[in-house]
Write a protein that holds these residues in place. Structure first.
Motif, PDB file in Angstrom:
ATOM      1  N   LEU A 130      11.557  -1.836  -1.694  1.00 46.62           N
ATOM      2  CA  LEU A 130      12.284  -1.902  -0.427  1.00 46.62           C
ATOM      3  C   LEU A 130      12.176  -0.569   0.319  1.00 46.62           C
ATOM      4  O   LEU A 130      11.915  -0.540   1.527  1.00 46.62           O
ATOM      5  N   ARG A 131      12.330   0.536  -0.432  1.00 45.92           N
ATOM      6  CA  ARG A 131      12.291   1.862   0.171  1.00 45.92           C
ATOM      7  C   ARG A 131      10.918   2.118   0.817  1.00 45.92           C
ATOM      8  O   ARG A 131      10.822   2.464   1.990  1.00 45.92           O
ATOM      9  N   ASP A 132       9.846   1.852   0.011  1.00 44.57           N
ATOM     10  CA  ASP A 132       8.506   2.147   0.521  1.00 44.57           C
ATOM     11  C   ASP A 132       8.087   1.160   1.600  1.00 44.57           C
ATOM     12  O   ASP A 132       7.361   1.497   2.527  1.00 44.57           O
ATOM     13  N   MET A 133       8.548  -0.085   1.454  1.00 45.95           N
ATOM     14  CA  MET A 133       8.213  -1.085   2.469  1.00 45.95           C
ATOM     15  C   MET A 133       8.839  -0.693   3.796  1.00 45.95           C
ATOM     16  O   MET A 133       8.193  -0.756   4.850  1.00 45.95           O
ATOM     17  N   GLY A 134      10.115  -0.251   3.722  1.00 48.53           N
ATOM     18  CA  GLY A 134      10.817   0.194   4.930  1.00 48.53           C
ATOM     19  C   GLY A 134      10.090   1.363   5.575  1.00 48.53           C
ATOM     20  O   GLY A 134       9.863   1.388   6.792  1.00 48.53           O
ATOM     21  N   ALA A 135       9.683   2.320   4.737  1.00 52.84           N
ATOM     22  CA  ALA A 135       8.966   3.494   5.250  1.00 52.84           C
ATOM     23  C   ALA A 135       7.636   3.072   5.872  1.00 52.84           C
ATOM     24  O   ALA A 135       7.243   3.576   6.927  1.00 52.84           O
ATOM     25  N   ALA A 136       6.965   2.124   5.197  1.00 57.47           N
ATOM     26  CA  ALA A 136       5.658   1.680   5.698  1.00 57.47           C
ATOM     27  C   ALA A 136       5.808   1.034   7.061  1.00 57.47           C
ATOM     28  O   ALA A 136       5.006   1.271   7.969  1.00 57.47           O
ATOM     29  N   LEU A 137       6.850   0.196   7.216  1.00 59.27           N
ATOM     30  CA  LEU A 137       7.023  -0.521   8.476  1.00 59.27           C
ATOM     31  C   LEU A 137       7.397   0.434   9.604  1.00 59.27           C
ATOM     32  O   LEU A 137       7.178   0.139  10.768  1.00 59.27           O
ATOM     33  N   ARG A 138       7.973   1.589   9.259  1.00 56.05           N
ATOM     34  CA  ARG A 138       8.282   2.592  10.282  1.00 56.05           C
ATOM     35  C   ARG A 138       7.150   3.607  10.398  1.00 56.05           C
ATOM     36  O   ARG A 138       7.311   4.646  11.057  1.00 56.05           O
ATOM     37  N   PHE A 139       6.027   3.318   9.758  1.00 54.32           N
ATOM     38  CA  PHE A 139       4.850   4.198   9.744  1.00 54.32           C
ATOM     39  C   PHE A 139       5.195   5.590   9.228  1.00 54.32           C
ATOM     40  O   PHE A 139       4.713   6.587   9.714  1.00 54.32           O
ATOM     41  N   ARG A 140       6.091   5.633   8.228  1.00 53.93           N
ATOM     42  CA  ARG A 140       6.501   6.932   7.694  1.00 53.93           C
ATOM     43  C   ARG A 140       6.104   7.081   6.236  1.00 53.93           C
ATOM     44  O   ARG A 140       6.523   7.995   5.561  1.00 53.93           O
ATOM     45  N   LEU A 141       5.307   6.125   5.762  1.00 53.06           N
ATOM     46  CA  LEU A 141       4.915   6.195   4.370  1.00 53.06           C
ATOM     47  C   LEU A 141       3.642   7.025   4.279  1.00 53.06           C
ATOM     48  O   LEU A 141       2.595   6.623   4.772  1.00 53.06           O
ATOM     49  N   GLY A 142       3.789   8.197   3.673  1.00 51.93           N
ATOM     50  CA  GLY A 142       2.618   9.071   3.532  1.00 51.93           C
ATOM     51  C   GLY A 142       1.661   8.489   2.515  1.00 51.93           C
ATOM     52  O   GLY A 142       2.022   7.634   1.703  1.00 51.93           O
ATOM     53  N   HIS A 143       0.417   8.931   2.574  1.00 52.00           N
ATOM     54  CA  HIS A 143      -0.545   8.473   1.580  1.00 52.00           C
ATOM     55  C   HIS A 143      -1.148   9.673   0.882  1.00 52.00           C
ATOM     56  O   HIS A 143      -1.680  10.572   1.512  1.00 52.00           O
ATOM     57  N   ARG A 144      -1.006   9.694  -0.421  1.00 54.60           N
ATOM     58  CA  ARG A 144      -1.584  10.779  -1.186  1.00 54.60           C
ATOM     59  C   ARG A 144      -2.689  10.195  -2.063  1.00 54.60           C
ATOM     60  O   ARG A 144      -2.449   9.292  -2.864  1.00 54.60           O
ATOM     61  N   ILE A 145      -3.892  10.702  -1.889  1.00 54.83           N
ATOM     62  CA  ILE A 145      -5.047  10.213  -2.640  1.00 54.83           C
ATOM     63  C   ILE A 145      -4.765  10.277  -4.137  1.00 54.83           C
ATOM     64  O   ILE A 145      -4.339  11.308  -4.649  1.00 54.83           O
ATOM     65  N   GLY A 146      -5.000   9.160  -4.803  1.00 61.66           N
ATOM     66  CA  GLY A 146      -4.849   9.160  -6.258  1.00 61.66           C
ATOM     67  C   GLY A 146      -3.465   8.750  -6.727  1.00 61.66           C
ATOM     68  O   GLY A 146      -3.219   8.646  -7.920  1.00 61.66           O
ATOM     69  N   HIS A 147      -2.544   8.534  -5.784  1.00 61.29           N
ATOM     70  CA  HIS A 147      -1.209   8.059  -6.156  1.00 61.29           C
ATOM     71  C   HIS A 147      -0.923   6.763  -5.411  1.00 61.29           C
ATOM     72  O   HIS A 147      -1.232   6.661  -4.229  1.00 61.29           O
ATOM     73  N   TYR A 148      -0.340   5.814  -6.104  1.00 61.14           N
ATOM     74  CA  TYR A 148       0.002   4.553  -5.460  1.00 61.14           C
ATOM     75  C   TYR A 148       1.501   4.492  -5.239  1.00 61.14           C
ATOM     76  O   TYR A 148       2.281   4.666  -6.166  1.00 61.14           O
ATOM     77  N   ASN A 149       1.905   4.236  -3.997  1.00 59.10           N
ATOM     78  CA  ASN A 149       3.328   4.017  -3.745  1.00 59.10           C
ATOM     79  C   ASN A 149       3.709   2.606  -4.158  1.00 59.10           C
ATOM     80  O   ASN A 149       2.856   1.815  -4.568  1.00 59.10           O
ATOM     81  N   ALA A 150       5.007   2.292  -4.035  1.00 59.32           N
ATOM     82  CA  ALA A 150       5.506   1.015  -4.560  1.00 59.32           C
ATOM     83  C   ALA A 150       4.845  -0.169  -3.864  1.00 59.32           C
ATOM     84  O   ALA A 150       4.526  -1.175  -4.500  1.00 59.32           O
TER      85      ALA A 150
END
Lengths: 252, 211
Positions: free
Chosen positions: B103-123
């Motif tokens: 829920l946290r990462d989905m919310g961040a993603a929908l607000r375009f605030r989910l950072g992306h770090r190579i080699g790590h997978y968010n929820a």
């Protein structure tokens, strides 16, 4: 998806007319080139990639796996009469208005590695033990329907005519020019029958009169209609669809 | 968790993963494009796939492709699953996240605030990747069911019989296409992920704050 439409230089229809005149090899090559268009843009249709040979050897490999998977004891599921598909869909390699009536001089002939080569009338076939089944007919196109057939178990018929049961193939030649062939193990399967009746009535021309193969352990195109000759042999002879590129074993 | 003692740089995607990924791209493409031609022979939904998007040219050619590429898909997929289990890739990178993390990462993603770090997978990524792996497994199993409904009758009854197994096979295909669309859009937004799937790119050094 991005709105992007690639116009092939040669359309499928253009090719189909030509390839229908040619054999299975050319058929696969023509289709592969189209595949090349879909897979690698800019692929030249005039290039023979050799992929057709690779695909054919893969189909042969698949046939080996299929005959290994085939269990001569395992029965296809049977259904209650209430499950029969109504109306039953007509299917042949021609439209239903081209269905041919039974020739006046029709007799079932047997050929190849068999002891008794005398031919058979419908009455003689009806005097043999009859087996009835309600099974699913599965078309290679993906659709399927449940029907009811009854007739002479092919294993009984083959034993009656003194067929060499160690021969590899049983071939069916039909009076509508259709041909197909199956492996001996599948021919001897208890549910493989020479059907004389469909829905408890003698076969009418559209359902393969006067006798057809019904083999629920294989795809529908193996259940040849309008059989004229049954030939037992060790020589591979393919069939109408098999020669065009359908996999030969076609087991389900 | 800092690990300055580690001398070798961990690649964002180890070489075997990269190889298997691109084999999978080819195998899934062959299966999809030939599958669409097979579907067109007897369409169950009110549409067919355009000829230019299909592989095989006609039903027989498409089946030859489908029944050839399936070996590549299955062996590559099996190698990937074994690799994922034995190297700890699944445990380390693809552990199914908690609903709260999703829920946290989905919310961040929908607000375009989910950072992306190579080699790590968010929820959200974990959910997607684990999801598509499961979908591919179901796709293979329903495929086997409709290829051999008599010989594999136990499998076909698991999926509720031949016609239903065929429909599930079709539905999974649509989900796979959906995954691919989202996957490609996200790669287009973060192009460096594409680079990391070709050459050795070290994982982003800063560790996740919330993982």
């Amino acid at each position: 998806m991005i709105k992007f439409r690639q116009k092939p230089v040669i359309t499928e229809d253009d090719i189909r007319r030509d390839v229908e005149k040619l054999g299975r090899r050319a058929f696969l090559r023509g289709s592969l080139s189209l595949g090349g268009l879909a897979m690698l843009t800019g692929c030249n249709l005039s290039t023979d990639s050799g992929a057709d040979a690779a695909l054919k050897s893969m189909l042969k490999f698949d046939d080996k796996i299929q005959s290994m998977l085939f269990d001569p004891e395992r029965l296809a599921q049977t259904y209650p009469a209430s499950a029969i598909t109504d109306p039953f869909r007509f299917n042949a390699y021609y439209p239903d208005w081209q269905v041919r009536p039974v020739p006046d001089d029709w007799k079932l002939e047997v050929a190849g590695d068999v002891a008794n080569k005398s031919s058979w009338t419908i009455d003689a076939l009806r005097n043999m033990p009859q087996e009835s089944q309600i099974t699913r007919h599965i078309c290679i196109e993906g659709w399927s329907q449940i029907g009811q057939w009854s007739g002479v178990p092919l294993h009984f018929f083959l034993r009656t005519i003194g067929a060499d049961l160690r021969a590899r193939y049983v071939k069916f030649i039909c009076f509508d020019d259709y041909t197909t062939s199956i492996d001996m193990a599948s021919a001897l399967h208890p549910q493989t029958i020479l059907a004389l009746d469909f829905l408890e009535k003698p076969l009418t021309p559209e359902w393969g009169a006067p006798v057809r193969l019904r083999i629920p352990t294989k795809l529908g195109f193996k259940s040849a209609k309008h059989i004229r000759v049954i030939e037992v042999s060790n020589d591979y002879s393919g069939g109408y669809w098999e020669d065009q590129g359908y996999d030969w074993f076609a087991g389900v | 968790m800092k690990n300055p003692a580690r001398t070798r740089v961990r690649a964002a995607h180890p070489l075997p993963i990269r190889i298997m990924h691109w084999i999978n791209v080819y195998a899934v493409s062959c299966m999809l494009f030939s599958g669409w031609e097979i579907y067109n022979a007897s369409p169950d939904l009110p549409f067919t796939f355009p000829q230019w998007a299909t592989l095989g040219g006609w039903l027989g050619g498409a089946l030859a492709w489908h029944l050839s590429a399936m070996w590549l898909l299955v062996f590559n997929g099996a190698a990937y699953l074994l690799y994922g289990i034995y190297t700890g890739h699944f445990r380390r990178d693809l552990a199914v996240p908690s609903p709260r993390a999703i829920l946290r990462d989905m919310g961040a993603a929908l607000r375009f605030r989910l950072g992306h770090r190579i080699g790590h997978y968010n929820a959200v990524q974990r959910l997607f990747y684990v999801g598509v792996i499961c979908i591919l497994v179901v796709e293979v199993l329903t495929g086997l069911s409709i290829w051999k409904p008599v010989q594999l009758d136990a499998l076909v009854s698991l999926f509720g019989g031949f016609p239903l197994a065929r429909n599930i096979h079709l539905a999974m295909m649509l989900l796979i296409v959906g995954f691919i669309v989202v996957h490609l859009v996200l790669v287009a937004i973060v192009p460096k992920t594409l680079v990391s799937m070709f050459k050795t790119v070290p994982v982003d050094r800063q560790e996740a704050a919330n993982d």
